[in-house]
Scaffold this active site. Structure first.
Site: not given
Lengths: 352, 352
Positions: A71, A125
């Site tokens: 991400d 994250e």
């Protein structure tokens, strides 16, 4: 959306960057990675939501985890990717799709190796810890993460960065007594009283301890302040939010005790904390890794998921292409040469 | 909604309190007042929105203004009015419908007097200055306010309170440089830097000057503070909002200069200010008023509309029933005896 893992890592990075994957929106990229991994017969694949684990089964005595989050922070007008000379620009180019590209290249090429490898690609994250895909994997399938050593391929400028510092946030509260501001002496001004909190912060001497051979650098800082009732009222509360970044020779509990002691006399509410991780570079796997990557290892000052591996009992380091200080910036970019260098060094080390 | 001006002032106060008139919602009460005044043939009435002016034309050489605002702060579960022993409770009972009741009683009874009288009932005193009904009157029809002396019937505990202090608000800004909080030494923390502003506030010695014989008491206070970007960022700006209450021997310009000087080294933005008013108790009309009301006059520390009369060149004092420190409180109340005392003393003075 097909990923061709025979592409050079730099080109593969551009492809990954162009598949937008802001936290929570990783499905398309996870599908593409699963599809590419699925075509590699030497890897067993496991998927949990948008986290993917691919494992070799070479029967080696040692197993290494290579982990990276897929991400990114929100796009800031920096997509699609753009090549400028020997730099690749774009959202996630540095943090950390170049590292993910290296993982994918290694996964494709290492059909045999001296060490077994577990490739972990995970989601979320860049957002609150509870959504973190690595945390979810560690709860749902801890056996998937079992290993002797882990490399988190976060941007480090292709230097080994050992461990990470912990982080703790607390609200330090100054009290007072309300009064009309035309008769301020009838009350006690909480904002003025908060001057005592700022005195402590301004006088604070941060430790710079050496832990397992690496030099850390702590910091205690106000990151927020709020106080005030109305333009004609002496306020009765002022809250200073502080962030303590602490070296990995302190536990979160010790860090909290330290913060409470430093602000003795004020109410202190610990709002969240995350432990750091000792570098553990004297462990054999870590030592061989450091030797293979070259350069002088340094301490990781920011918090990263190496702390999560540490809490699972797995020594871990940070190592990947890209300048960590460029992360989360609109102009984030990565030198193409560094991507190639990381790939080459990792390949050599794992194959040996 | 009829107001019977033959009722005792205490009972009339209860009637006024029970006609809710939060700022902006004064129409019903203004209508009731206009209706009652309209039945008094010795008064000429003028209306501007929800402000009403009623004037005698006795042909006396001296004209007195009696002014009061008819709005209240928001209701806080304190309506309708409630009698408890010799105290009347309810929203506006103290600030300042008891004063308005005294005005109305005087208007009804003084069909002849030694002084001409202008009764001013106005709206929107409890909100931002631009909406203030007295300000609107002073712009639209300044001739309606012309007088030799004014009494603002704000709560003063039936003591003469002379003049008023001025008020000034400013934003004092501490700057800095952003950085990641894991590497705080790469930046400069604006909240820590704001410690210098709080140092100034904590060390500030407020003047207590005597102006025209009355003792004032200044105050410089933080009334708000805000700073912070995110929990992991060293902030680059922290704003402390300060309120300076200044004695009427300073002009707003002098007050602003003083605040800038006190915070030398910091950016200072003056956001609003209102001048105070000197007590002017040596003027003949004021002196005779003070003598008639009895007691030792004291300084008004809060800002009131006497400053507006002062700016129109009309000496003014505060005098009315009710403890000023109870204003704006849920439990505001007024002693019935004080209402009657104010009415009696004013009647005697004006009739003489």
């Amino acid at each position: 959306m097909e990923l061709d893992l025979t592409f050079p890592a730099a080109e593969l990075t551009a492809r990954l960057v162009d598949i937008e994957s802001v936290s929570g929106n990783e499905a398309l990229l996870a599908d593409a990675i699963a599809d590419a991994i699925g075509r590699l017969p030497h890897l067993a694949m496991y998927r949990d939501g948008n986290a993917i684990v691919a494992r070799t089964a070479f029967g080696r005595p040692e197993r290494i985890v290579l982990a990276g989050h897929i991400d990114t922070v929100p796009v800031a007008g920096n997509l699609p990717s753009r090549l400028d000379g020997d730099m690749l620009y774009g959202c996630g180019s540095c943090d950390m799709k170049s590292g993910v590209a290296v993982q994918l290249r290694l996964a494709a090429q290492l059909t045999a190796a001296a060490r077994d490898v577990t490739y972990v690609f995970y989601d979320c994250e860049e957002v609150e810890a509870e959504r973190n895909g690595l945390l979810r994997l560690s709860r749902n399938s801890p056996e998937m993460l079992a290993a002797d050593f882990a490399v988190l391929m976060e941007p480090t400028g292709a230097m080994v960065e050992g461990g990470c510092q912990g982080t703790l946030r607390a609200e330090v509260v100054a009290g007072g007594e309300r009064a009309h501001s035309a008769r301020s002496w009838m009350g006690s001004n909480a904002i003025h009283n908060a001057g005592g909190i700022l005195d402590v912060l301004r006088a604070y001497q941060a430790r710079q301890p050496v832990v397992d051979g690496l030099g850390y650098h702590e910091g205690l800082n106000a990151v927020g302040v709020t106080g005030g009732v109305a333009g004609n009222v002496i306020p009765d509360e002022c809250i200073v939010t502080v962030n303590f970044r602490f070296a990995p020779d302190r536990s979160p509990e010790q860090a909290a005790d330290h913060v409470r002691e430093v602000f003795a006399g004020f109410e202190v509410k610990i709002t969240d904390s995350a432990s750091g991780a000792r570098p553990g570079l004297s462990q054999p796997a870590a030592a061989s890794f450091v030797a293979a990557m070259g350069g002088e290892p340094r301490a990781k000052l920011g918090w990263t998921d190496v702390a999560r591996f540490d809490s699972l009992g797995i020594p871990a380091v940070n190592y990947g292409p890209g300048d960590p200080t460029l992360a989360h910036r609109r102009d984030e970019h990565v030198p193409l040469a560094q991507i190639a260098e990381c790939e080459a060094r990792m390949l050599t080390w794992l194959a040996a």
